[in-house]
Design a protein around this motif. Structure first.
Motif, PDB file in Angstrom:
ATOM      1  N   ASP A   1       0.975   4.150  -2.705  1.00  0.00           N
ATOM      2  CA  ASP A   1       0.734   5.529  -2.236  1.00  0.00           C
ATOM      3  C   ASP A   1       1.889   6.435  -2.667  1.00  0.00           C
ATOM      4  OD1 ASP A   1      -1.601   4.761  -1.000  1.00  0.00           O
ATOM      5  OD2 ASP A   1      -0.801   4.795   1.041  1.00  0.00           O
TER       6      ASP A   1
ATOM      7  N   LYS B   1      -1.126   4.936   6.039  1.00  0.00           N
ATOM      8  CA  LYS B   1      -1.628   4.834   4.669  1.00  0.00           C
ATOM      9  C   LYS B   1      -2.098   6.222   4.236  1.00  0.00           C
ATOM     10  CE  LYS B   1      -4.715   1.551   5.273  1.00  0.00           C
ATOM     11  NZ  LYS B   1      -5.695   0.477   5.068  1.00  0.00           N
TER      12      LYS B   1
ATOM     13  N   LYS C   1     -10.462   9.420  -6.096  1.00  0.00           N
ATOM     14  CA  LYS C   1     -11.296   8.245  -6.362  1.00  0.00           C
ATOM     15  C   LYS C   1     -11.090   7.165  -5.296  1.00  0.00           C
ATOM     16  CE  LYS C   1     -12.696   5.452 -10.341  1.00  0.00           C
ATOM     17  NZ  LYS C   1     -12.565   4.074  -9.878  1.00  0.00           N
ATOM     18  N   ASN C   2      -9.827   6.969  -4.869  1.00  0.00           N
ATOM     19  CA  ASN C   2      -9.494   5.936  -3.884  1.00  0.00           C
ATOM     20  C   ASN C   2      -9.967   6.270  -2.469  1.00  0.00           C
ATOM     21  OD1 ASN C   2      -8.185   4.616  -5.946  1.00  0.00           O
ATOM     22  ND2 ASN C   2      -6.125   5.183  -5.303  1.00  0.00           N
ATOM     23  N   THR C   3     -10.184   7.563  -2.203  1.00  0.00           N
ATOM     24  CA  THR C   3     -10.493   7.962  -0.821  1.00  0.00           C
ATOM     25  C   THR C   3     -11.853   8.624  -0.661  1.00  0.00           C
ATOM     26  OG1 THR C   3      -9.371  10.094  -1.165  1.00  0.00           O
ATOM     27  CG2 THR C   3      -8.041   8.292  -0.241  1.00  0.00           C
TER      28      THR C   3
ATOM     29  N   SER D   1      -4.767   6.938   2.630  1.00  0.00           N
ATOM     30  CA  SER D   1      -6.206   7.071   2.908  1.00  0.00           C
ATOM     31  C   SER D   1      -6.456   7.431   4.372  1.00  0.00           C
ATOM     32  CB  SER D   1      -6.943   5.781   2.554  1.00  0.00           C
ATOM     33  OG  SER D   1      -6.426   4.695   3.299  1.00  0.00           O
TER      34      SER D   1
ATOM     35  N   ASN E   1       0.833  -1.209   0.000  1.00  0.00           N
ATOM     36  CA  ASN E   1       0.000   0.000   0.000  1.00  0.00           C
ATOM     37  C   ASN E   1       0.863   1.252   0.000  1.00  0.00           C
ATOM     38  OD1 ASN E   1      -2.474  -1.152  -0.141  1.00  0.00           O
ATOM     39  ND2 ASN E   1      -2.899  -1.079   2.041  1.00  0.00           N
TER      40      ASN E   1
ATOM     41  N   LYS F   1      -6.913  10.114  -9.109  1.00  0.00           N
ATOM     42  CA  LYS F   1      -6.903   8.731  -8.599  1.00  0.00           C
ATOM     43  C   LYS F   1      -6.957   8.728  -7.070  1.00  0.00           C
ATOM     44  CE  LYS F   1      -4.057   6.728 -12.220  1.00  0.00           C
ATOM     45  NZ  LYS F   1      -2.707   6.222 -12.492  1.00  0.00           N
ATOM     46  N   ILE F   2      -6.214   9.655  -6.469  1.00  0.00           N
ATOM     47  CA  ILE F   2      -6.215   9.750  -4.995  1.00  0.00           C
ATOM     48  C   ILE F   2      -7.631  10.049  -4.512  1.00  0.00           C
ATOM     49  CG2 ILE F   2      -5.443  11.152  -3.029  1.00  0.00           C
ATOM     50  CD1 ILE F   2      -2.694  11.357  -4.415  1.00  0.00           C
TER      51      ILE F   2
ATOM     52  N   LEU G   1       1.783   7.275  -6.363  1.00  0.00           N
ATOM     53  CA  LEU G   1       0.742   8.270  -6.672  1.00  0.00           C
ATOM     54  C   LEU G   1       1.170   9.665  -6.240  1.00  0.00           C
ATOM     55  CD1 LEU G   1      -2.769   6.732  -5.884  1.00  0.00           C
ATOM     56  CD2 LEU G   1      -2.013   7.746  -8.020  1.00  0.00           C
TER      57      LEU G   1
END
Length: 199
Positions: A7, A70, A27-29, A72, A3, A24-25, A10
């Motif tokens: 991370d 992480k 979208k992921n969070t 997120s 992860n 993308k960040i 990105l």
């Protein structure tokens, strides 16, 4: 560690000027951020502004992100504290002021989730079908103070103790105490607001 590697990649892309990487960040969070904002902020008009503010802070804070958690979790922390600041500025009730400081730090989160319901509560629960129970639960959770609501939701999303501590900045004992109080209040509210025959 996988992860952290993803991370890091990105974040490096964003810092190198790749606009799509920041997308993308988001979208992921976005699910975690939306969950925190929706549970802490009642005013739907302010939610959109807060989400924008959260991602603006994230973007500007990326050069200082040290990968100790992480990505997120770090963004969840920004979301939580942005909402907390919003509520404090408006002097809104963050916690249940009737909390008498019961000592509950000995309780583990696992024990909280496995607490046995009393016989009468079991009878009530059996009379509810799952859909109705979920609807009642959501309705009653939304009546709790913002910090309790948020902790319950993070807990139900199966975030680890460590992640919850990182997001909220609260010590583990405080999180356990607040969760205990939130669950107790929730249970009391459901039992007092819904008669057996209504359920």
């Amino acid at each position: 560690m996988e992860n952290h590697a993803a991370d890091r990649e990105l974040v490096d892309e964003v810092l190198a000027g790749d606009r799509y990487a920041f997308g993308k960040i988001i979208k992921n969070t976005e699910a975690l951020v939306a969950m925190i904002v929706f549970k802490m902020i009642a005013n739907s008009g302010d939610r959109k502004d807060l989400v924008q503010d959260i991602y603006l802070k994230t973007f500007h804070g990326l050069p200082n992100f040290r990968f100790k958690s992480k990505l997120s979790t770090w963004i969840g922390q920004i979301a939580y504290h942005t909402c907390l600041h919003y509520l404090e500025k408006r002097k809104l009730l963050l916690l249940d002021q009737t909390d008498n400081g019961e000592e509950t730090s000995e309780l583990t989160l696992e024990a909280l989730s496995n607490q046995k319901l009393s016989a009468s509560e079991n009878d009530i629960e059996k009379q509810l079908n799952r859909k109705e129970l979920n609807s009642i639960l959501e309705k009653e959770i939304d009546k709790l103070p913002p910090v309790y609501r948020t902790l319950l939701i993070l807990y139900r999303e199966e975030l680890s103790n460590e992640e919850m501590m990182q997001i909220t900045g609260l010590p583990e004992g405080t999180i356990k105490s607040y969760l205990f109080r939130a669950r107790k209040t929730l249970k009391e509210n459901i039992l007092s607001n819904y008669k057996k025959e209504d359920l």
